[in-house]
Write a protein that holds these residues in place. Structure first.
Motif, PDB file in Angstrom:
ATOM      1  N   ILE A  18     -10.350  -2.896 -25.358  1.00  0.00           N
ATOM      2  CA  ILE A  18     -10.545  -4.320 -25.076  1.00  0.00           C
ATOM      3  C   ILE A  18     -11.305  -4.971 -26.225  1.00  0.00           C
ATOM      4  O   ILE A  18     -12.362  -4.492 -26.633  1.00  0.00           O
ATOM      5  N   THR A  19     -10.703  -6.013 -26.749  1.00  0.00           N
ATOM      6  CA  THR A  19     -11.344  -6.688 -27.877  1.00  0.00           C
ATOM      7  C   THR A  19     -11.062  -8.191 -27.811  1.00  0.00           C
ATOM      8  O   THR A  19     -10.353  -8.652 -26.925  1.00  0.00           O
ATOM      9  N   SER A  20     -11.666  -8.913 -28.725  1.00  0.00           N
ATOM     10  CA  SER A  20     -11.437 -10.359 -28.748  1.00  0.00           C
ATOM     11  C   SER A  20     -11.435 -10.823 -30.201  1.00  0.00           C
ATOM     12  O   SER A  20     -11.954 -10.143 -31.078  1.00  0.00           O
ATOM     13  N   ILE A  21     -10.860 -11.984 -30.422  1.00  0.00           N
ATOM     14  CA  ILE A  21     -10.818 -12.508 -31.785  1.00  0.00           C
ATOM     15  C   ILE A  21     -12.166 -13.130 -32.132  1.00  0.00           C
ATOM     16  O   ILE A  21     -12.672 -12.997 -33.229  1.00  0.00           O
ATOM     17  N   ASN A  22     -12.739 -13.809 -31.149  1.00  0.00           N
ATOM     18  CA  ASN A  22     -14.073 -14.390 -31.325  1.00  0.00           C
ATOM     19  C   ASN A  22     -15.052 -13.666 -30.403  1.00  0.00           C
ATOM     20  O   ASN A  22     -14.659 -13.222 -29.332  1.00  0.00           O
ATOM     21  N   PRO A  23     -16.319 -13.608 -30.799  1.00  0.00           N
ATOM     22  CA  PRO A  23     -17.291 -13.050 -29.857  1.00  0.00           C
ATOM     23  C   PRO A  23     -17.620 -14.097 -28.783  1.00  0.00           C
ATOM     24  O   PRO A  23     -17.206 -15.243 -28.880  1.00  0.00           O
ATOM     25  N   GLY A  24     -18.339 -13.660 -27.771  1.00  0.00           N
ATOM     26  CA  GLY A  24     -18.824 -14.621 -26.778  1.00  0.00           C
ATOM     27  C   GLY A  24     -17.792 -15.022 -25.744  1.00  0.00           C
ATOM     28  O   GLY A  24     -17.778 -16.150 -25.285  1.00  0.00           O
ATOM     29  N   ALA A  71      -4.991   4.188 -28.161  1.00  0.00           N
ATOM     30  CA  ALA A  71      -5.218   3.117 -27.195  1.00  0.00           C
ATOM     31  C   ALA A  71      -4.258   1.968 -27.402  1.00  0.00           C
ATOM     32  O   ALA A  71      -3.810   1.701 -28.514  1.00  0.00           O
ATOM     33  N   LYS A  72      -3.936   1.321 -26.292  1.00  0.00           N
ATOM     34  CA  LYS A  72      -3.242   0.043 -26.376  1.00  0.00           C
ATOM     35  C   LYS A  72      -4.290  -1.066 -26.217  1.00  0.00           C
ATOM     36  O   LYS A  72      -5.356  -0.825 -25.652  1.00  0.00           O
ATOM     37  N   VAL A  73      -3.934  -2.244 -26.703  1.00  0.00           N
ATOM     38  CA  VAL A  73      -4.968  -3.273 -26.825  1.00  0.00           C
ATOM     39  C   VAL A  73      -4.783  -4.406 -25.799  1.00  0.00           C
ATOM     40  O   VAL A  73      -3.654  -4.836 -25.533  1.00  0.00           O
ATOM     41  N   LEU A  74      -5.917  -4.804 -25.231  1.00  0.00           N
ATOM     42  CA  LEU A  74      -5.938  -6.009 -24.407  1.00  0.00           C
ATOM     43  C   LEU A  74      -6.819  -7.028 -25.128  1.00  0.00           C
ATOM     44  O   LEU A  74      -7.967  -6.735 -25.460  1.00  0.00           O
ATOM     45  N   ILE A  75      -6.247  -8.205 -25.388  1.00  0.00           N
ATOM     46  CA  ILE A  75      -7.009  -9.221 -26.133  1.00  0.00           C
ATOM     47  C   ILE A  75      -7.606 -10.239 -25.167  1.00  0.00           C
ATOM     48  O   ILE A  75      -6.908 -10.759 -24.299  1.00  0.00           O
ATOM     49  N   LEU A  76      -8.886 -10.469 -25.342  1.00  0.00           N
ATOM     50  CA  LEU A  76      -9.518 -11.528 -24.547  1.00  0.00           C
ATOM     51  C   LEU A  76      -9.727 -12.748 -25.436  1.00  0.00           C
ATOM     52  O   LEU A  76     -10.046 -12.610 -26.610  1.00  0.00           O
ATOM     53  N   THR A  77      -9.520 -13.887 -24.855  1.00  0.00           N
ATOM     54  CA  THR A  77      -9.926 -15.094 -25.575  1.00  0.00           C
ATOM     55  C   THR A  77     -10.419 -16.112 -24.551  1.00  0.00           C
ATOM     56  O   THR A  77     -10.079 -16.030 -23.373  1.00  0.00           O
ATOM     57  N   GLU A  78     -11.252 -17.029 -25.023  1.00  0.00           N
ATOM     58  CA  GLU A  78     -11.679 -18.102 -24.139  1.00  0.00           C
ATOM     59  C   GLU A  78     -10.490 -18.997 -23.844  1.00  0.00           C
ATOM     60  O   GLU A  78      -9.544 -19.032 -24.630  1.00  0.00           O
ATOM     61  N   ASP A  91       1.063  -1.928 -36.199  1.00  0.00           N
ATOM     62  CA  ASP A  91       1.746  -0.958 -35.361  1.00  0.00           C
ATOM     63  C   ASP A  91       0.907  -0.514 -34.156  1.00  0.00           C
ATOM     64  O   ASP A  91       1.013   0.623 -33.700  1.00  0.00           O
ATOM     65  N   VAL A  92       0.082  -1.394 -33.715  1.00  0.00           N
ATOM     66  CA  VAL A  92      -0.711  -1.098 -32.514  1.00  0.00           C
ATOM     67  C   VAL A  92      -0.127  -1.921 -31.379  1.00  0.00           C
ATOM     68  O   VAL A  92       0.130  -3.111 -31.538  1.00  0.00           O
ATOM     69  N   GLU A  93       0.090  -1.265 -30.242  1.00  0.00           N
ATOM     70  CA  GLU A  93       0.729  -1.987 -29.149  1.00  0.00           C
ATOM     71  C   GLU A  93      -0.284  -2.848 -28.383  1.00  0.00           C
ATOM     72  O   GLU A  93      -1.372  -2.386 -28.042  1.00  0.00           O
ATOM     73  N   VAL A  94       0.106  -4.088 -28.133  1.00  0.00           N
ATOM     74  CA  VAL A  94      -0.756  -5.000 -27.370  1.00  0.00           C
ATOM     75  C   VAL A  94      -0.184  -5.102 -25.962  1.00  0.00           C
ATOM     76  O   VAL A  94       0.969  -5.484 -25.786  1.00  0.00           O
ATOM     77  N   VAL A  95      -0.982  -4.709 -24.952  1.00  0.00           N
ATOM     78  CA  VAL A  95      -0.449  -4.831 -23.581  1.00  0.00           C
ATOM     79  C   VAL A  95      -0.428  -6.278 -23.119  1.00  0.00           C
ATOM     80  O   VAL A  95       0.391  -6.653 -22.288  1.00  0.00           O
ATOM     81  N   GLY A  96      -1.338  -7.056 -23.648  1.00  0.00           N
ATOM     82  CA  GLY A  96      -1.331  -8.458 -23.248  1.00  0.00           C
ATOM     83  C   GLY A  96      -2.674  -9.121 -23.495  1.00  0.00           C
ATOM     84  O   GLY A  96      -3.528  -8.576 -24.204  1.00  0.00           O
ATOM     85  N   GLY A  97      -2.827 -10.285 -22.895  1.00  0.00           N
ATOM     86  CA  GLY A  97      -4.065 -11.035 -23.096  1.00  0.00           C
ATOM     87  C   GLY A  97      -4.612 -11.575 -21.788  1.00  0.00           C
ATOM     88  O   GLY A  97      -3.881 -11.748 -20.816  1.00  0.00           O
ATOM     89  N   VAL A  98      -5.908 -11.761 -21.796  1.00  0.00           N
ATOM     90  CA  VAL A  98      -6.556 -12.397 -20.655  1.00  0.00           C
ATOM     91  C   VAL A  98      -7.384 -13.562 -21.190  1.00  0.00           C
ATOM     92  O   VAL A  98      -8.101 -13.424 -22.175  1.00  0.00           O
ATOM     93  N   MET A  99      -7.243 -14.705 -20.551  1.00  0.00           N
ATOM     94  CA  MET A  99      -8.053 -15.858 -20.937  1.00  0.00           C
ATOM     95  C   MET A  99      -9.259 -15.932 -20.024  1.00  0.00           C
ATOM     96  O   MET A  99      -9.117 -15.864 -18.802  1.00  0.00           O
ATOM     97  N   THR A 100     -10.433 -16.059 -20.623  1.00  0.00           N
ATOM     98  CA  THR A 100     -11.646 -16.150 -19.804  1.00  0.00           C
ATOM     99  C   THR A 100     -12.262 -17.540 -19.927  1.00  0.00           C
ATOM    100  O   THR A 100     -11.884 -18.309 -20.818  1.00  0.00           O
ATOM    101  N   LEU A 101     -13.203 -17.804 -19.059  1.00  0.00           N
ATOM    102  CA  LEU A 101     -13.981 -19.056 -19.105  1.00  0.00           C
ATOM    103  C   LEU A 101     -13.113 -20.306 -19.095  1.00  0.00           C
ATOM    104  O   LEU A 101     -13.414 -21.296 -19.745  1.00  0.00           O
TER     105      LEU A 101
END
Lengths: 351, 720
Positions: free
Chosen positions: A7-13, A130-137, A158-168
């Protein structure tokens, strides 16, 4: 066989740590055996790992849960040290991985962190299967751009992204995102949007106690109420006659004001206030402290001035940690996972 | 604790046996004074000193504890260190003693530790249902029993004024002063921290006390404002309540809040609340007692028409000024009165009000003049001014005034004996015989004015007590909007939501819709029809026009695009932390007179409603008048009439009059809305456009802030 989830994000916070732990908790409650792994910490206090260990009842020691630390102050480390870090990560990973169905791996700060040392999210994802889940605001439509950017960044490597979750996501914007933004992200950009987490103050809110320790403040009243959650900050600089009008517009707040402004403090005590932070080491009258005690609102006293106090609190926002005793927060998260498609996440982790 | 059943407080003043916990033989201790005062001022009941170390206190047998006394104890005074008091209450509970005066300090006035101790004490009292005065009080006094359960140094003169005070020191000061002034009291009550019994309880009690004719109070804060209004409205129909509420200046408010820890800033709220309650507000201690003096002995006037009799021009003019400024009328004497006075007084005398009997005026002149004006139907009250001049007969004149007051007991008289040494005897005779007498005429006016104010309160109260009219309203829609706002984590409504709430209560307002994007904005504009008004929509931005967040008369799609972009950028730049949702698209209104109509929940008194001159300068014009909801049509009308803009609404300089009827109606509707929804903390309609007569109004900008806790509580109640 399941891949791990990074689990990672492009921006912190964006509330990454709380989301990660809450997701792990949720999956555990659904019968999966999930471990938390943070390959690289960015400081030496290990609180995230300690929280994870406690919340998820993990048997591994902290050094296994978070085997290495790289702060932003050592970008000049020799190559051998980088190699050693990779080895340490792999060793820990090999110890922890067999104990779980899969690991949820958290990346410090943001996806690009330590890219310079070739230790950023995309390298770690590959290394740790690992596969990646991206979080973003989701405060703004521009956040959709960040998703696309993230998706391209990982897939190019070449890293698989399972998808994204938008928070806040502000509640008012939910409908707009659901009907306008997300369909396009899914259909045109082929990004699975696995959740749209509405902005809900209590999720990321720190407790008064957390604020108190950050400010090194003294508790003058309301010692029994240090668990109050602080969702907003408001500076008490208005005249007492109009203060109520302004104070009422902000809920579950920390009011920061000078110790000599006791009328303002009394007005704040009449509104939805979690804590009052008095600056400049000026003690208020006894009657004001009594009132705070009666209203169940702690009063903190700090030596620094109002401006510096506000900066200390907001420049690096304090994200409230998730504690088991904070049933409020856990309830809030559970509610939120109604909006996150965790089943789909599990499905997509199939390797 | 006014939520409990109406307590019987008579025991506090007429107890047959009182115990003093902390009674002492040591001069200078509070426990000494209380026993001493009970004894020396003739308390007829049993005095029971409690002290574990003494066998006898000031000649009375002492007991180690309450439990050691074999007989019944009705009332307990406590004067021991704060931390031991809970044990005494426990003992009282066990013994079934239900009344206590906690004189000791060391509670919430000392800080958070003291506050916690006071909370515990409160729980203990509640557990046993024990009623308490204090803590932190001087005590209380009844001159009729007599019972002096205080550590004040003296006993007041027996009289018919009941005095409640939040300041103990004021009691001791006033008591001492009243002895010199010859002013009598029925009861003195020191409220202290008001842990249990407060001003409401004692106002209610004194209203039923046969020895009390007028209720006086010194207050720094009011604990349960709504109860205070409710009870005072009833009481003021039978007895006057005169209150001095301190902390009305900015610095005074600061001092009061630091003293009591309560909100005391909104002085306007106190004014509005006292008006609603029928309470006469005194602005100074002198005013409080000058007003009260008249109530002791004088009847109420039928009207505000004052006649002044003087033996000197200057003081007569001063009194005339004071009367007019205060709102009394200088009466026009009947023709035959004037004729009579002309025939009897010297030619140089003024026989037109103020009547000047000249420096030569003596008993005869004063007597015949006073007699004539008291008989005159145009006169409701009289102020007699005497200055020491060669031929004055102050003592004889005093007797004449007393005699004529007895002949005309229905018209109030006050006297101003302007002087010191020469008029001392006359003054003293007048005071002894119940004629309010002062050295200076302004105070005499104050005294008569108080009577008139109260007469008016009694006259108007029946109309003010009429139930407000109920308008048809869509409560469900409002409920739905409020729930949705709170569930979205906000407490402030977007413009479109607030307008929908207003419309649900029949308050005319323009069609308003929120757009989150330009595409949406264009769709709404199309539906509403050009030209339109655009306003930035954010729960966090209060003054929209300050950042260019309002555009009127937007006529084209192109303009909508430009304004939308401009507003969103400006919002984000000026308020980086604010949630800028989008832009409200609103039907364009014609322009009317700009009024402001607002409601703010006062922490003490509930919803305070306000109307006055509006627009962007509203904050600076300060032409507003306040009321406490719910208000009926009469109250709404009075509120509007009190503003300066009312005159303009009536039509000046040849302009058509405005729709006053609909404005008053809107005020009533807003009152109904906030009464139905106590969760509304703040509501502002600014501007409220008022058009020409019969053309109605338009509430073009509405803001509402909600109380999250109240709504969540209601939602929970609905679920359960």
């Amino acid at each position: 066989m399941k891949c791990n989830l990074l689990i990672t994000s492009i921006n912190p916070g964006v509330g990454k740590t709380t989301f990660t732990l809450a997701l792990a908790l949720k999956l555990n409650s659904k019968g999966y055996k999930i471990g938390y792994f943070k390959p690289i910490c960015d400081n030496y206090d290990y609180t995230d790992s300690a929280d994870a260990k406690e919340l998820l009842h993990m048997d591994e020691d902290l050094k296994t849960i978070c085997p290495t630390t790289v702060t932003p102050f050592e970008y000049d480390m020799p190559d051998e040290q980088v190699e050693q870090i990779k080895t340490d990560i792999m060793d820990a990973y090999n110890r922890i991985r067999p104990n779980y169905d899969f690991l949820i791996i958290e990346i410090s700060r943001k996806a690009a962190y330590l890219a310079y040392l070739n230790l950023s999210a995309k390298y770690l994802a590959k290394m740790l299967n690992a596969k990646v889940l991206i979080l973003t605001e989701g405060r703004d439509v521009e956040d959709a751009d960040r998703f696309i950017f993230g998706l391209n960044y990982f897939t190019a490597a070449d890293v698989e992204v399972v998808g994204g979750v938008m928070t806040l996501v502000p509640q008012e914007m939910l409908e707009h995102f659901k009907t306008v933004v997300i369909p396009k992200l899914q259909n045109v950009h082929k990004l699975n949007i696995l959740g749209l987490v509405p902005s809900q103050g209590s999720i990321a809110a720190p407790t008064v106690e957390e604020i108190c320790s950050k400010l090194n403040a003294r508790v003058l009243a309301g010692k029994s109420y240090l668990d109050n959650l602080v969702e907003n900050y408001q500076v008490g600089a208005m005249s007492p006659e109009i203060a109520l009008k302004y104070l009422r517009r902000v809920t579950r707040k920390a009011v920061i004001t000078g110790g000599d402004r006791h009328q303002l403090v009394i007005a704040a005590l009449e509104t939805d206030t979690s804590v009052i932070i008095l600056t400049g080491s000026i003690l208020p009258p006894a009657a004001v402290l009594s009132k705070a005690e009666e209203k169940g609102v702690p009063i903190l006293l700090t030596a620094s001035d109002t401006y510096s106090t506000v900066r200390a609190l907001t420049d690096q926002p304090i994200y409230g940690k998730l504690y088991l005793k904070q049933t409020d927060k856990i309830d809030a998260w559970n509610e939120i996972f109604e909006t996150v498609d965790y089943k789909k996440i599990i499905e997509l982790l199939e390797c | 604790m006014t939520e409990q059943i109406e307590p019987d407080l008579s025991v506090f003043f007429t107890a047959k046996s009182v115990a003093i916990v902390g009674a002492s033989n040591q001069f200078g201790k509070v426990g000494y004074d209380v026993v001493h005062n009970l004894a020396q001022f003739g308390y007829p009941g049993e005095i029971i000193p409690i002290n574990p170390k003494s066998k006898e206190i000031q000649g009375y047998k002492a007991y180690k504890a309450l439990t050691d006394y074999p007989g019944e104890i009705e009332l307990v005074f406590i004067s021991i260190p704060s931390k031991y008091i809970i044990n005494v209450i426990e003992e009282m509970g066990q013994l079934g003693i239900m009344h206590v005066v906690i004189i000791s300090a060391g509670f919430r006035e000392t800080g958070s530790k003291g506050a916690r101790l006071e909370q515990e004490l409160g729980e203990k009292l509640k557990h046993y249902g024990i009623r308490a005065v204090g803590p932190n009080v001087v005590g209380l006094v009844d001159t009729h029993t007599p019972l002096n359960g205080s550590f004040a140094a003296r006993m007041p003169i027996k009289g018919n004024l009941g005095f409640i005070s939040q300041s103990g020191a004021l009691i001791t000061g006033i008591l001492d002063w009243s002895l010199a002034e010859g002013m009598g009291f029925s009861k003195f009550v020191s409220l202290g921290n008001k842990l249990d019994l407060d001003e409401v309880d004692f106002v209610r009690y004194l209203s039923q006390d046969e020895h009390t004719h007028a209720i006086l109070a010194y207050l720094e804060s009011i604990t349960y404002g709504d109860k205070f209004i409710e009870i005072s409205r009833q009481v003021s129909q039978s007895k006057p309540i005169i209150v001095i509420k301190s902390g009305s200046s900015k610095a005074g408010a600061r001092a009061a809040s630091s003293h009591t820890g309560s909100m005391s800033g909104a002085d306007t709220a106190y004014d509005a609340a006292f008006e609603k309650a029928g309470v006469i507000r005194a602005r100074s201690v002198e005013e409080l007692f000058d007003t009260a003096t008249a109530f002791s002995t004088m009847p109420l006037p039928r009207g505000p028409r004052l006649c002044i009799i003087t033996n000197a021009g200057g003081p007569g003019i001063i009194a005339t000024d004071a009367a007019e400024f205060a709102g009394l009328e200088l009466c026009v004497l009947a023709a035959d009165t004037i004729e009579y006075l002309q025939s009897e007084l010297p030619a140089a005398a003024s026989t037109i009000n103020p009547i000047d009997v000249l420096g030569t005026g003596a008993e005869r002149e004063y007597g015949l003049t006073l007699n004539a004006v008291l008989a005159d139907d145009n006169v409701d009250m009289v102020l007699v001014i005497t200055t020491p001049q060669g031929m004055s007969e102050p003592v004889k004149v005093a007797h004449k005034i007393i005699e004529l007051h007895q002949q005309y007991p229905d018209k109030p008289i006050a006297a101003s004996y302007m002087g010191g040494v020469d008029l001392a005897e006359g003054t003293s005779i007048l005071k002894k015989n119940g004629i309010p007498t002062f050295a200076f005429p302004e105070r005499g006016i104050t005294s008569l004015l108080g009577l008139w104010k109260y007469a008016k309160i009694k006259q108007d109260m029946s109309k003010r007590l009429l139930e407000p009219e109920q308008f048809e309203a869509n409560k469900d829609e409002v409920l739905e909007i409020f729930d949705s706002v709170i569930n979205k984590g906000r407490v402030t409504l977007l413009g479109s939501e607030a307008i929908a709430v207003a419309r649900a209560y029949g308050i005319l307002a323009p069609d308003t819709r929120t757009a989150f994007s330009i595409t949406e904005a264009l769709r709404h504009a199309e539906a509403i029809g050009y030209p339109i008004v655009m306003k930035i929509s954010s729960p966090d931005i209060i003054h929209k026009s300050d950042i260019g967040g309002i555009a009127i008369n937007v006529k084209t799609e192109e303009e909508v695009r430009q304004q939308f972009t401009k507003m969103m950028n400006a919002g984000r730049q000026n308020y980086p932390q604010a949630a800028v949702m989008g832009v409200d698209i609103q039907e364009m209104s014609k322009v009317g007179r700009e009024l402001i109509l607002g409601v703010s929940e006062d922490p003490q008194f509930g919803h305070m409603i306000m109307i006055g001159s509006g627009g962007i300068y509203a904050n600076y014009q300060k032409d507003v008048s306040f009321g406490i909801t719910p208000i009926n049509k009469i109250e709404a009308t009075t509120m509007l009439e009190r503003t300066r803009i009312h005159k303009i609404l009536q039509g000046v300089r040849g302009e058509a009059p405005s729709d006053i009827e609909r404005t008053i109606n809107t005020l009533q509707r807003v009152s109904q809305l906030v009464t139905d929804f106590p969760e509304i903390l703040e509501m502002d309609i600014n501007p409220l456009f008022v058009f020409d007569e019969n053309q109605g109004i338009n509430a073009v900008d509405v803001k509402i802030t909600l109380d999250r806790t109240k709504i969540l509580k209601r939602q929970e109640e609905e679920i359960s």
